[in-house]
Design an enzyme around this catalytic site. Structure first.
Site, PDB file in Angstrom:
ATOM      1  N   CYS A   1       0.797  -1.239   0.000  1.00 50.11           N
ATOM      2  CA  CYS A   1       0.000   0.000   0.000  1.00 50.11           C
ATOM      3  C   CYS A   1       0.825   1.282   0.000  1.00 50.11           C
ATOM      4  O   CYS A   1       0.685   2.103  -0.899  1.00 50.11           O
ATOM      5  CB  CYS A   1      -0.936  -0.001   1.201  1.00 50.11           C
ATOM      6  SG  CYS A   1      -2.208  -1.259   1.068  1.00 50.11           S
TER       7      CYS A   1
HETATM    8  C1  UDX Z   1      -0.934   0.059   5.492  1.00 46.19           C
HETATM    9  C2  UDX Z   1      -1.846   0.972   6.327  1.00 46.19           C
HETATM   10  O1  UDX Z   1      -1.396   0.983   7.695  1.00 46.19           O
HETATM   11  C3  UDX Z   1      -3.284   0.531   6.236  1.00 46.19           C
HETATM   12  O2  UDX Z   1      -4.116   1.454   6.944  1.00 46.19           O
HETATM   13  C4  UDX Z   1      -3.683   0.496   4.768  1.00 46.19           C
HETATM   14  O3  UDX Z   1      -5.010   0.076   4.622  1.00 46.19           O
HETATM   15  C5  UDX Z   1      -2.750  -0.427   3.993  1.00 46.19           C
HETATM   16  O4  UDX Z   1      -1.402   0.006   4.166  1.00 46.19           O
HETATM   17  P1  UDX Z   1       0.232  -2.335   5.778  1.00 46.19           P
HETATM   18  O5  UDX Z   1       0.935  -2.028   4.501  1.00 46.19           O
HETATM   19  O6  UDX Z   1      -0.416  -3.656   5.938  1.00 46.19           O
HETATM   20  O7  UDX Z   1      -0.928  -1.254   6.078  1.00 46.19           O
HETATM   21  O8  UDX Z   1       1.307  -2.232   6.957  1.00 46.19           O
HETATM   22  P2  UDX Z   1       1.763  -1.167   8.062  1.00 46.19           P
HETATM   23  O9  UDX Z   1       1.722  -1.833   9.374  1.00 46.19           O
HETATM   24  O10 UDX Z   1       1.047   0.110   7.935  1.00 46.19           O
HETATM   25  O11 UDX Z   1       3.310  -0.971   7.682  1.00 46.19           O
HETATM   26  C6  UDX Z   1       3.730  -0.474   6.418  1.00 46.19           C
HETATM   27  C7  UDX Z   1       5.235  -0.341   6.379  1.00 46.19           C
HETATM   28  O12 UDX Z   1       5.664   0.721   7.222  1.00 46.19           O
HETATM   29  C8  UDX Z   1       6.005  -1.596   6.851  1.00 46.19           C
HETATM   30  O13 UDX Z   1       7.096  -1.808   5.983  1.00 46.19           O
HETATM   31  C9  UDX Z   1       6.472  -1.217   8.235  1.00 46.19           C
HETATM   32  O14 UDX Z   1       7.665  -1.893   8.603  1.00 46.19           O
HETATM   33  C10 UDX Z   1       6.714   0.272   8.085  1.00 46.19           C
HETATM   34  N1  UDX Z   1       6.619   1.029   9.348  1.00 46.19           N
HETATM   35  C11 UDX Z   1       5.433   1.100  10.020  1.00 46.19           C
HETATM   36  C12 UDX Z   1       7.747   1.686   9.837  1.00 46.19           C
HETATM   37  O15 UDX Z   1       8.821   1.648   9.238  1.00 46.19           O
HETATM   38  N2  UDX Z   1       7.629   2.409  11.001  1.00 46.19           N
HETATM   39  C13 UDX Z   1       6.472   2.515  11.694  1.00 46.19           C
HETATM   40  O16 UDX Z   1       6.456   3.194  12.725  1.00 46.19           O
HETATM   41  C14 UDX Z   1       5.333   1.830  11.192  1.00 46.19           C
END
Ligand code: UDX
Length: 430
Positions: free
Chosen positions: A253
């Protein structure tokens, strides 16, 4: 209500299960025969904690699986909108789903509400879906905010439900669909609902890129970015969620949606300076690990580097957008031999990623003879590795913690050369 879910991916399957739990009669409509057969057998064709059990509870009762859409009160379109080469969203699956519905709906005994759950550029439902279906159905835009790894909890207990409609006709069915959800419900225009989804993901991605830049500054200053973020988050105008510094964001996403929004902005003659910065910071961030390895090993050529974690985040087997990809490629380009390990995503990485990497079956195997180890995904199992394992197995116990998931102080005590991203004190919280 009778609910048809068109497209049984992460969003469609999870949404279908949760709506069946809420008492609706749900049909999961999936064109891919293998995926359909698996679901009909109760097998979720991707890893999502708890979804197998939740599916088993409703399958054959309130939830059925089908290849073609049957008459329903509400149809939720949950097909993919993957990125095209230029970053814009590929709408071919959405068009096909709308065409299929347009062919089916006129013979139904009722006029349905068709809601687009797929993430689409603002204006898409009006331009692409309405001309195909508007005559036979009331239309809505109903973006989904669930995260992989916690999809069920997010779908059962959302922060808010956003619904965009062209007129009043679609509003009541959408209220009825979510009647049992105890959260704010925003009814608005289709374009607003579409932009809410992109803006939410873009802002979350912005928070991560921001934290990542602060982390690099903190490291040079000799301070710990986690301490900084904790105190920043105490301001009621800010909060520390999604300010977790690391090797960057991946997944299906954030990278795709920020690119798509940037594309939309350019088409509207708006210069997307913020979005450009979010993406370029994210492109540079994984190279922290490669830079550290090059410096500490005095070059990469001929070195053996273990990469722990290939999934884009813990709790999933999904490798889309994984920061392991640029890391593995840059290491291999520098002449290193790369050994990768993941508790769940090894096979997906081997199948979908074109990169020179040998897969190890165990952490020990990955570490054997390695000159450096990069922690790329914060799987809990990695935090539980005995510090002595690094010292005993590796040729040089150099550990680069790209997710700040390890206990740096105990690693240093065990004799490891430890670097934690954004931690200028190198593991010691003195
Ligand atoms: C995301 C959105 O959170 C969600 O609301 C939307 O519908 C789809 O996209 P997702 O891709 O499943 O969800 O994962 P998410 O937990 O949001 O993490 C995305 C990326 O950001 C991961 O690679 C994660 O490692 C990274 N991340 C997340 C960070 O590097 N730091 C953080 O503090 C949070």
């Amino acid at each position: 209500m009778d609910v048809a879910i068109v497209g049984a991916g992460y969003v469609g399957t999870t949404t279908g299960v949760v709506l069946a739990e809420a008492g609706h009669d749900v049909t999961l409509v999936e064109v891919d025969a293998d995926r359909r057969d698996a679901l009909a057998e109760g097998e979720v064709p991707f890893h999502e904690p708890g979804l197998d059990d939740a599916l088993a509870d409703v399958l054959g009762g309130r939830l059925t699986v089908a290849g073609k859409v049957e008459p329903a009160d509400v149809a939720l379109v949950c097909v993919g909108t993957p990125p095209r080469e230029d970053g814009s969203a590929d709408l071919s699956q959405l068009k096909a789903a709308a065409d299929d519905l347009a062919a089916a709906v006129p013979s139904w005994d009722r006029r349905p509400t068709v809601a687009v759950k797929s993430t689409v550029p603002p204006g898409t439902t009006r331009r692409v879906v309405r001309p195909r279906l508007g005559e036979h159905a009331d239309l809505a835009v109903n973006p989904e905010f669930l995260r992989e790894g916690s999809a069920l909890a997010d779908a059962r207990d959302p922060d808010r439900i956003v619904v965009g409609t062209f007129d009043d006709a679609a509003e009541q069915p959408m209220r009825d669909l979510y009647a049992d959800r105890d959260c704010p419900k925003v009814f608005t225009t289709p374009e607003t609902a579409e932009l809410v989804k992109y803006a939410s993901n873009a802002l979350l991605a912005t928070k991560i890129s921001f934290a990542n830049e602060i982390a690099l500054i903190a490291e040079q200053l000799g301070v710990d970015v986690d301490d900084v973020v904790e105190a920043v988050g105490m301001d009621h105008r800010l909060n520390a969620a999604f300010l977790g510094a690391g090797l960057g964001f991946g997944g299906s996403c954030f990278p795709k949606d920020v690119q798509a929004l940037r594309h939309v902005a350019r088409e509207l003659d708006v210069e997307p300076r913020m979005l450009d910065a979010v993406l370029s910071t994210n492109d540079a961030q994984p190279l922290w690990a490669v830079r550290q390895a090059r410096t500490l090993l005095d070059g990469l050529d001929g070195r053996r580097v273990a990469v722990l974690g290939l999934a884009f985040k813990p709790g999933t087997s999904d490798v889309r957008g994984s920061r392991a990809v640029p890391i593995v490629r840059a290491l291999a380009d520098g002449g290193a031999t790369v050994v990768g390990h993941d508790p769940m995503a090894g096979q997906a990485f081997a199948e979908h990623v074109d990169a020179e990497v040998t897969l190890a079956g165990t952490v020990e195997e990955a570490l054997d003879g390695a000159d450096a180890c990069i922690l790329q995904t914060a799987w809990p199992a990695y935090a539980a590795i005995d510090p002595a394992t690094f010292v005993d197995r590796m040729r040089r116990p150099v550990v680069l913690d790209g997710r700040r998931a390890l206990d740096g102080a105990s690693l240093i005590e065990a004799g490891v050369t430890y670097r934690g991203l954004g931690n200028g004190t190198q593991g010691e919280r003195s």
